[in-house]
Design a protein around this motif. Sequence first.
Motif, mmCIF file in Angstrom:
data_model
loop_
_atom_site.group_PDB
_atom_site.id
_atom_site.type_symbol
_atom_site.label_atom_id
_atom_site.label_comp_id
_atom_site.label_asym_id
_atom_site.label_seq_id
_atom_site.Cartn_x
_atom_site.Cartn_y
_atom_site.Cartn_z
ATOM 1 N N HIS A 260 100.052 43.896 -16.490
ATOM 2 C CA HIS A 260 100.645 44.632 -15.377
ATOM 3 C C HIS A 260 100.281 46.100 -15.550
ATOM 4 O O HIS A 260 100.224 46.597 -16.682
ATOM 5 N N GLU B 48 101.548 38.785 -5.750
ATOM 6 C CA GLU B 48 101.687 39.824 -6.767
ATOM 7 C C GLU B 48 101.963 41.168 -6.109
ATOM 8 O O GLU B 48 101.303 41.538 -5.134
ATOM 9 N N GLY C 110 101.036 44.034 -10.055
ATOM 10 C CA GLY C 110 100.530 42.749 -10.543
ATOM 11 C C GLY C 110 101.618 41.826 -11.023
ATOM 12 O O GLY C 110 101.346 40.828 -11.701
ATOM 13 N N GLU C 111 102.859 42.138 -10.685
ATOM 14 C CA GLU C 111 103.981 41.302 -11.103
ATOM 15 C C GLU C 111 104.248 40.216 -10.071
ATOM 16 O O GLU C 111 104.183 40.454 -8.862
ATOM 17 N N THR C 112 104.569 39.031 -10.559
ATOM 18 C CA THR C 112 105.006 37.930 -9.703
ATOM 19 C C THR C 112 106.533 37.844 -9.779
ATOM 20 O O THR C 112 107.150 38.435 -10.679
ATOM 21 N N ASP D 140 107.548 36.891 -13.219
ATOM 22 C CA ASP D 140 107.444 37.987 -14.190
ATOM 23 C C ASP D 140 108.680 38.871 -14.134
ATOM 24 O O ASP D 140 109.230 39.267 -15.166
#
Length: 216
Positions: free
Chosen positions: A147, A197, A201-203, A206
């Motif tokens: 991330h 995302e 870049g986090e889901t 995450d």
Amino acid sequence: MLKKLIVIAGLCTITALTGCTKDTGNRDVYEESGNTINVNNKRHELYNEGASRGVRNVSDNYGFVRHQKSPLMNDNTANNGYTALDREQLANIISKYSVNVPNVNDAATLVTDQEVLIAYTTDSKDRNMTADQVKKTAFSVVPRYYHVYVTDNKALMRDVENLANLDSTSRNARHAVTELITQMKKSPQGMRLNASENENGETPDDMDLKRINMHK
């Protein structure tokens, strides 16, 4: 006859001394070279390239590198980056790429085991676009599970640098990284990466995992 013997003996002595001087000179050069790094001959062990498996293993330490834009026109220093996959190498490459982004003059990068934190200075009129460009330089070189967080708040640059001095295996280090990320996200983070995302870049998974870890 005696004169000839004296002349021959003198020549032999001179030859012997010359040989000794030559050997001593060579020995001096070798000794000095042994303590000197020739910058035109990259030593693989210094850059973790071509070294033994043990040397190439990723350490527990965070990698931190800061770069400033060169005052020389067209000095694309990013093209000289080494690509060995360790944290300090990654930080080095990301910082170099970042200062090649238009309107970015200084970039400090910290690479942990799962995040990249980039603090930079800019005079850009479109802060979100610049954040997006800086962020994408990091995503272009780190493993996909990383991330990336960015900030153009100059005051946070010192905080990013200070994290490099922490013991990355300690609980305090993880807490400090999380706290700094919270501050960094107050700055523009650029565009979402894709539908699943967010900007960093986090889901959703995450983010849920981070919440659980924060309350442990």
